[in-house]
Structures are given as structure tokens and as C-alpha cells.
Design a protein around this motif. Structure first.
Motif, PDB file in Angstrom:
ATOM      1  N   GLU A  63       0.851  -1.665   0.021  1.00 33.67           N
ATOM      2  CA  GLU A  63      -0.060   0.165  -0.023  1.00 33.67           C
ATOM      3  C   GLU A  63       0.767   1.415   0.056  1.00 33.67           C
ATOM      4  N   THR A  64       2.089   1.392   0.379  1.00 36.59           N
ATOM      5  CA  THR A  64       3.115   2.156   0.749  1.00 36.59           C
ATOM      6  C   THR A  64       3.801   2.537  -0.771  1.00 36.59           C
ATOM      7  N   TYR A  65       3.777   1.902  -1.612  1.00 33.61           N
ATOM      8  CA  TYR A  65       4.024   1.913  -3.480  1.00 33.61           C
ATOM      9  C   TYR A  65       3.222   3.092  -3.947  1.00 33.61           C
ATOM     10  N   ASP A  66       4.062   3.952  -4.870  1.00 32.44           N
ATOM     11  CA  ASP A  66       3.266   4.466  -5.398  1.00 32.44           C
ATOM     12  C   ASP A  66       3.028   3.440  -7.060  1.00 32.44           C
ATOM     13  N   PHE A  67       2.197   3.335  -6.704  1.00 37.38           N
ATOM     14  CA  PHE A  67       1.213   2.343  -7.583  1.00 37.38           C
ATOM     15  C   PHE A  67       0.504   2.706  -9.224  1.00 37.38           C
ATOM     16  N   ARG A  68       0.132   4.227  -8.409  1.00 38.68           N
ATOM     17  CA  ARG A  68      -0.554   5.332 -10.126  1.00 38.68           C
ATOM     18  C   ARG A  68       0.548   5.406 -10.264  1.00 38.68           C
ATOM     19  N   LYS A  69       1.106   5.618  -9.867  1.00 46.58           N
ATOM     20  CA  LYS A  69       2.868   6.376 -11.083  1.00 46.58           C
ATOM     21  C   LYS A  69       3.653   4.853 -11.601  1.00 46.58           C
ATOM     22  N   GLU A  70       3.084   4.064 -11.360  1.00 45.90           N
ATOM     23  CA  GLU A  70       3.617   2.130 -11.857  1.00 45.90           C
ATOM     24  C   GLU A  70       2.389   2.168 -12.808  1.00 45.90           C
ATOM     25  N   LEU A  77       3.636   2.509 -21.349  1.00 43.31           N
ATOM     26  CA  LEU A  77       4.305   0.766 -22.664  1.00 43.31           C
ATOM     27  C   LEU A  77       3.638   0.430 -23.491  1.00 43.31           C
ATOM     28  N   LEU A  78       1.897  -0.517 -22.715  1.00 46.07           N
ATOM     29  CA  LEU A  78       1.376  -0.869 -23.906  1.00 46.07           C
ATOM     30  C   LEU A  78       0.679  -0.507 -25.049  1.00 46.07           C
ATOM     31  N   ILE A  79       0.490   1.323 -24.874  1.00 48.92           N
ATOM     32  CA  ILE A  79      -0.690   2.052 -25.540  1.00 48.92           C
ATOM     33  C   ILE A  79       0.879   2.024 -26.868  1.00 48.92           C
ATOM     34  N   LYS A  80       1.913   2.256 -27.105  1.00 48.13           N
ATOM     35  CA  LYS A  80       3.229   2.119 -27.118  1.00 48.13           C
ATOM     36  C   LYS A  80       3.191   1.040 -28.240  1.00 48.13           C
ATOM     37  N   ALA A  81       3.221  -0.037 -27.794  1.00 45.87           N
ATOM     38  CA  ALA A  81       4.074  -1.490 -27.456  1.00 45.87           C
ATOM     39  C   ALA A  81       2.741  -1.673 -28.837  1.00 45.87           C
ATOM     40  N   GLY A  82       1.807  -0.905 -28.655  1.00 44.88           N
ATOM     41  CA  GLY A  82       0.804  -0.996 -29.708  1.00 44.88           C
ATOM     42  C   GLY A  82      -0.636  -1.877 -29.261  1.00 44.88           C
ATOM     43  N   PHE A  83      -0.372  -2.047 -27.992  1.00 43.60           N
ATOM     44  CA  PHE A  83      -1.900  -2.758 -27.545  1.00 43.60           C
ATOM     45  C   PHE A  83      -2.889  -1.559 -27.575  1.00 43.60           C
ATOM     46  N   GLY A  84      -4.103  -2.463 -27.496  1.00 37.00           N
ATOM     47  CA  GLY A  84      -5.343  -0.763 -26.797  1.00 37.00           C
ATOM     48  C   GLY A  84      -5.681  -1.649 -25.396  1.00 37.00           C
ATOM     49  N   VAL A  85      -6.096  -0.288 -25.136  1.00 33.24           N
ATOM     50  CA  VAL A  85      -6.386  -0.354 -23.272  1.00 33.24           C
ATOM     51  C   VAL A  85      -7.694   0.408 -23.192  1.00 33.24           C
ATOM     52  N   ARG A  86      -8.738  -0.596 -22.683  1.00 34.14           N
ATOM     53  CA  ARG A  86      -9.385  -0.947 -22.200  1.00 34.14           C
ATOM     54  C   ARG A  86     -10.007  -0.074 -20.522  1.00 34.14           C
ATOM     55  N   ASP A  87      -9.606  -0.645 -19.567  1.00 32.05           N
ATOM     56  CA  ASP A  87      -9.901  -0.299 -18.110  1.00 32.05           C
ATOM     57  C   ASP A  87      -8.619  -0.704 -17.411  1.00 32.05           C
ATOM     58  N   ALA A  88      -8.820   0.099 -16.480  1.00 28.68           N
ATOM     59  CA  ALA A  88      -7.758  -0.042 -15.399  1.00 28.68           C
ATOM     60  C   ALA A  88      -8.601  -0.077 -14.074  1.00 28.68           C
ATOM     61  N   LYS A  89      -8.825  -1.591 -13.295  1.00 25.04           N
ATOM     62  CA  LYS A  89      -9.229  -1.193 -11.573  1.00 25.04           C
ATOM     63  C   LYS A  89      -7.967  -1.473 -10.863  1.00 25.04           C
ATOM     64  N   THR A  90      -8.559  -1.114  -9.497  1.00 23.57           N
ATOM     65  CA  THR A  90      -8.182  -1.527  -7.960  1.00 23.57           C
ATOM     66  C   THR A  90      -7.722  -1.465  -7.390  1.00 23.57           C
ATOM     67  N   ILE A  91      -7.629  -2.390  -6.811  1.00 31.89           N
ATOM     68  CA  ILE A  91      -8.364  -3.434  -5.363  1.00 31.89           C
ATOM     69  C   ILE A  91      -7.247  -3.213  -4.482  1.00 31.89           C
ATOM     70  N   TYR A  92      -7.573  -3.039  -3.161  1.00 32.48           N
ATOM     71  CA  TYR A  92      -7.064  -3.528  -1.531  1.00 32.48           C
ATOM     72  C   TYR A  92      -7.708  -4.154  -1.426  1.00 32.48           C
ATOM     73  N   GLU A  93      -6.251  -4.977  -1.364  1.00 31.92           N
ATOM     74  CA  GLU A  93      -6.571  -6.618  -0.757  1.00 31.92           C
ATOM     75  C   GLU A  93      -6.530  -6.099   0.981  1.00 31.92           C
ATOM     76  N   GLU A  94      -7.486  -6.291   1.796  1.00 32.70           N
ATOM     77  CA  GLU A  94      -7.100  -5.382   3.089  1.00 32.70           C
ATOM     78  C   GLU A  94      -6.640  -6.495   3.924  1.00 32.70           C
ATOM     79  N   GLU A  95      -6.592  -8.057   3.609  1.00 34.96           N
ATOM     80  CA  GLU A  95      -6.274  -8.756   4.320  1.00 34.96           C
ATOM     81  C   GLU A  95      -3.860  -9.163   4.272  1.00 34.96           C
ATOM     82  N   THR A  96      -4.229  -8.818   3.181  1.00 31.38           N
ATOM     83  CA  THR A  96      -2.437  -8.306   3.068  1.00 31.38           C
ATOM     84  C   THR A  96      -2.036  -7.406   2.924  1.00 31.38           C
ATOM     85  N   ARG A  97      -2.954  -6.466   3.152  1.00 34.64           N
ATOM     86  CA  ARG A  97      -3.080  -4.814   2.816  1.00 34.64           C
ATOM     87  C   ARG A  97      -1.534  -4.867   1.089  1.00 34.64           C
TER      88      ARG A  97
END
Length: 113
Positions: A63-70, A77-97
Motif C-alpha cells: 500500500e505504500t508503493y506509488d502504484f498510480r505512477k506505475e 508502455l502498452l499503448i506505445k507497443a500497439g496494445f489497445g487499453v480498455r480499463d484499469a481497476k484498483t483493488i485493495y486487498e485488506e488481509e494482505t495490505r
């Protein structure tokens, strides 16, 4: 080059460990990827001419990692490589943080003989 090879090479540019389906290493930040959907497309004469492949890219990080930047880096990188990007979902796994980001992307491959 097949989309699975392109995807792995693209994700490795993040500098994080990248594995297909499951990571068993010791890094707290890593990426795994898997197929999400595969469909024949570009039909002609009742035969498919290509395959549309949807992939899921999973970023796992504390949870302390800058995941938004990553997440932005991976998307770019995906778009530059020619992939179409549909969506991104962010989930917080409370048990493992752990923050778990799922990015769906697409590539179309010509049919293999």
C-alpha cells in the motif's frame, strides 16, 4: 511476434519482475499477466483471418508503493507497443495490505497456419 511475447517484453521495461499467471519470487512489487478473452475476427469466406486477444496485466504492490505512477507507466508502455487499453481497476486487498491493479489490454494477431 505474437502478442504474448510482445506483452512480456513490454512489461519487463518497468523493471519489475514479470511472470505469466503466478509469481513465486520475493519482490514486494511484481507483475503477472494472463489471457482474459480470445475470439476469432476478420472473417472472410466463412474463415477467421485474425484472433482478438484480451490480456489482463496485474500489478501487485504494498500500500505504500506509488502504484498510480506505475499504473500510468504500464498503460503508456502498452499503448506505445500497439496494445489497445480498455480499463484499469484498483483493488485493495485488506488481509494482505496489498494494492492489486488490473489493466485489460487487447491485441489482434493474424491467424497462424
Amino acid at each position: 511476434m505474437r502478442s504474448d511475447e510482445t506483452l512480456k517484453e513490454t512489461l519487463e521495461k518497468t523493471g519489475l519482475p514479470v511472470k505469466y499467471y503466478q509469481y513465486k519470487g520475493t519482490s514486494e512489487e511484481y507483475i503477472v499477466y494472463n489471457e482474459e478473452d480470445e475470439r476469432c475476427t476478420n472473417h472472410a469466406d466463412d474463415q477467421p483471418g485474425a484472433v482478438s486477444l484480451w490480456w489482463q496485466v496485474h500489478l501487485f504492490a504494498p500500500e505504500t508503493y506509488d502504484f498510480r505512477k506505475e499504473k500510468r507507466k504500464i498503460r503508456n508502455l502498452l499503448i506505445k507497443a500497439g496494445f489497445g487499453v480498455r480499463d484499469a481497476k484498483t483493488i485493495y486487498e485488506e488481509e494482505t495490505r496489498i494494492v492489486h491493479v488490473v489493466i485489460s489490454c487487447n491485441a489482434v494477431e493474424e491467424m497462424e497456419e
